[in-house]
Design a protein around this motif. Sequence first.
Motif, PDB file in Angstrom:
ATOM      1  N   TYR A  23      27.970  31.703   8.894  1.00 20.15           N
ATOM      2  CA  TYR A  23      27.956  31.721  10.357  1.00 20.15           C
ATOM      3  C   TYR A  23      26.912  32.663  10.934  1.00 20.15           C
ATOM      4  N   SER A  24      26.484  33.653  10.181  1.00 20.19           N
ATOM      5  CA  SER A  24      25.422  34.526  10.699  1.00 20.19           C
ATOM      6  C   SER A  24      24.095  33.764  10.753  1.00 20.19           C
ATOM      7  N   ARG A  73      28.832  36.927  20.193  1.00 20.68           N
ATOM      8  CA  ARG A  73      29.501  37.012  18.885  1.00 20.68           C
ATOM      9  C   ARG A  73      29.140  35.822  18.008  1.00 20.68           C
ATOM     10  N   ARG A  92      25.697  36.325  16.578  1.00 15.64           N
ATOM     11  CA  ARG A  92      25.699  37.351  15.525  1.00 15.64           C
ATOM     12  C   ARG A  92      26.473  36.903  14.296  1.00 15.64           C
ATOM     13  N   GLY A  93      27.165  35.763  14.387  1.00 13.57           N
ATOM     14  CA  GLY A  93      27.945  35.267  13.268  1.00 13.57           C
ATOM     15  C   GLY A  93      29.327  35.860  13.168  1.00 13.57           C
ATOM     16  N   ASN A  94      29.765  36.570  14.210  1.00 19.50           N
ATOM     17  CA  ASN A  94      31.079  37.209  14.200  1.00 19.50           C
ATOM     18  C   ASN A  94      32.193  36.292  14.697  1.00 19.50           C
ATOM     19  N   SER A  95      31.831  35.216  15.393  1.00 16.48           N
ATOM     20  CA  SER A  95      32.806  34.220  15.850  1.00 16.48           C
ATOM     21  C   SER A  95      32.329  32.849  15.404  1.00 16.48           C
ATOM     22  N   HIS A  96      33.281  31.994  15.085  1.00 22.09           N
ATOM     23  CA  HIS A  96      32.957  30.651  14.625  1.00 22.09           C
ATOM     24  C   HIS A  96      33.078  29.665  15.772  1.00 22.09           C
TER      25      HIS A  96
END
Length: 112
Positions: free
Chosen positions: A5-6, A39, A42-46
């Motif tokens: 995801y990042s 987010r 940044r890949g912190n949320s999908h």
Amino acid sequence: MALDYSIIGSRIRQARIAKDMTQEELADQLDISVAFLSRVERGNSHINLKRLNQICNILEVSEGLILNGTSSDSEEYLVEDFALLLKSVPPKTQKLIYNIAKTIVDTEKEDM
């Protein structure tokens, strides 16, 4: 193979910047918060496939470009994927794939 995801978020960010959009503009069109979009980038949320499709439509890029870095519009489409596929099989299977592909190419040339 698991999704990174990042990398997906980075590709979304690159596509947004290439489209000369701010996070605020994209978030507004998606009806999401800027914090959530940040987010995601940044890949912190999908994101789910429906949201990915919305993002791609707004940014005018393909889902393939965001998910795996290649676009079916590109002249290099599938070159890397095909090379990875060939590397993943034994030499005997590589030769079989090559012979099948060569037969197809030769047949196409004859039809021209």
